[in-house]
Enzyme design. Structure first.
Site, PDB file in Angstrom:
ATOM      1  CB  CYS A 131      -0.906  -0.034   1.237  1.00  0.00           C
ATOM      2  SG  CYS A 131      -1.849   1.468   1.476  1.00  0.00           S
ATOM      3  CB  CYS A 134      -0.337   2.299   4.169  1.00  0.00           C
ATOM      4  SG  CYS A 134      -1.891   1.720   3.547  1.00  0.00           S
ATOM      5  CG  ASP A 135       3.452   0.858   4.376  1.00  0.00           C
ATOM      6  OD1 ASP A 135       3.054   1.375   5.437  1.00  0.00           O
ATOM      7  OD2 ASP A 135       3.252  -0.332   4.086  1.00  0.00           O
TER       8      ASP A 135
END
Ligand code: NAP
Length: 303
Positions: A131, A134-135
């Site tokens: 993701c 997200c990251d």
């Protein structure tokens, strides 16, 4: 007889439990592996509104505790079958036997597909991510790879190309499956390198990922140093338990709308396992609230 049985204790399932309990419903949550769901494996979550930086573990623990404090019963068990009965549903499990509930909420999620390489699991959170939203921030200014040729991979590559020094887009074919407009946008970016007709055949680095081996269709190999690798080759929805209660889209997701109603009275499907445009923590939680309130209204109407 329980009012609500929730299968899956990720953000959708635990939010559903919180809402159902606060509405005074007798609620059981059954989870087969990790209370908190996949988010607990994210080292840092920075896109959860009002909490600028929180570990996935802390978020998952807080969700779990909040649902328990609200009155939910949590069971670590694996559900094997869900059947319709005269007054509701029978949920069978490996260890706890049968549970009877008037409504069921499936919040079983979807798992990102893996490449199937040795040590892949070891590198998750240590160089491998699923993701970019997200990251991606952890790779700001660094060199990353994205594997896949669908819309997710193309969008991940676009997102990462805004923050990373170089993005290597690795796809096993000549043609992308994703939208041409995304491919065109990527081809205009000077920091995006296309590797078509190439697969990742080996992951290297200890303990963190430091590179991959690319294997081209013509049989040649290339060592590619990377700080991170984003795998975007689709998801497998966990649909085995609910597929008899709803219709599935071509990808196997529950083909239902924002109301989270499965199409069978008393059955709701929430979170990543249903058809949706955006699969994020906040949208999974929104589904949990929607499904729980729909279940409460159904129960209240039944009297
Ligand atoms: P997808 O469309 O199924 O694409 C998966 C990609 O991964 C394909 O290019 C596939 O290659 C590749 N792949 C699969 N297994 C692989 C393996 N073992 N090794 C290497 N490559 C592999 O999945 P997705 O991109 O996650 O999209 C899922 C759905 O959501 C699609 O319908 C997509 O259009 C939609 N979506 C829409 C948006 C949007 O903005 N509208 C955004 C994201 C996703 P092949 O092409 O060779 O099969």
């Amino acid at each position: 007889m329980l009012d609500v049985i929730i299968i899956g204790a990720g953000p959708a399932g635990l939010t559903a439990a919180l809402y159902a309990c606060r509405a005074g419903k007798k609620t059981l949550v059954i989870e087969r592996s990790t209370f908190g769901g996949q988010i607990v494996w994210s080292p840092k979550v920075e896109n959860y509104p009002a909490l600028p930086s929180v570990s996935g573990l802390e978020l998952g623990d807080n969700l779990t505790k909040q649902a328990q404090d609200a009155g939910a019963t949590l069971e670590l068990d694996e559900v094997t079958a869900v059947e319709k009965t005269e007054d509701g549903f029978r949920v069978s499990s490996v260890f706890g036997g049968d549970f009877e509930g008037r409504t069921v909420i499936f919040a079983t999620g979807a798992s990102p597909r893996r490449l199937g390489l040795a040590d892949e699991e070891k590198y998750i959170g240590a160089g491998i991510s699923f993701c970019a939203v997200c990251d991606g921030e952890f790779y700001r200014g660094k060199t990353v790879g994205v594997v896949g040729g669908g819309n997710t991979a193309l969008q991940e590559a676009l997102y990462l190309s805004d923050i990373c020094e170089t993005v290597h887009l690795i796809h096993r074919r000549e043609e992308f499956r994703g939208d041409a407009i995304l491919e065109t946008s990527l081809s205009r970016r000077s920091n995006v390198v296309f590797h078509k007709n190439a697969t990742v055949s080996r992951l290297t680095g200890d303990p963190n990922l430091t590179g991959v081996t690319l294997e081209k269709r013509d049989g040649t190999k290339e060592e590619l140093p990377l700080d991170g690798l984003f795998i975007a080759i689709g998801h497998n929805p966990e649909n085995a338990l609910f597929k008899s209660f709803t219709t599935l889209d071509l990808g196997g997701y529950a083909d239902i709308g924002e109301a989270c109603e499965a199409g069978t009275p008393g059955v709701y499907i929430a979170g990543d396992c249903r058809t949706k445009e955006v699969r994020q923590l906040v949208t999974a939680m929104a589904d949990g609230a929607t499904a729980a309130l729909a279940a409460c209204h159904y129960l209240d109407k039944q009297g």
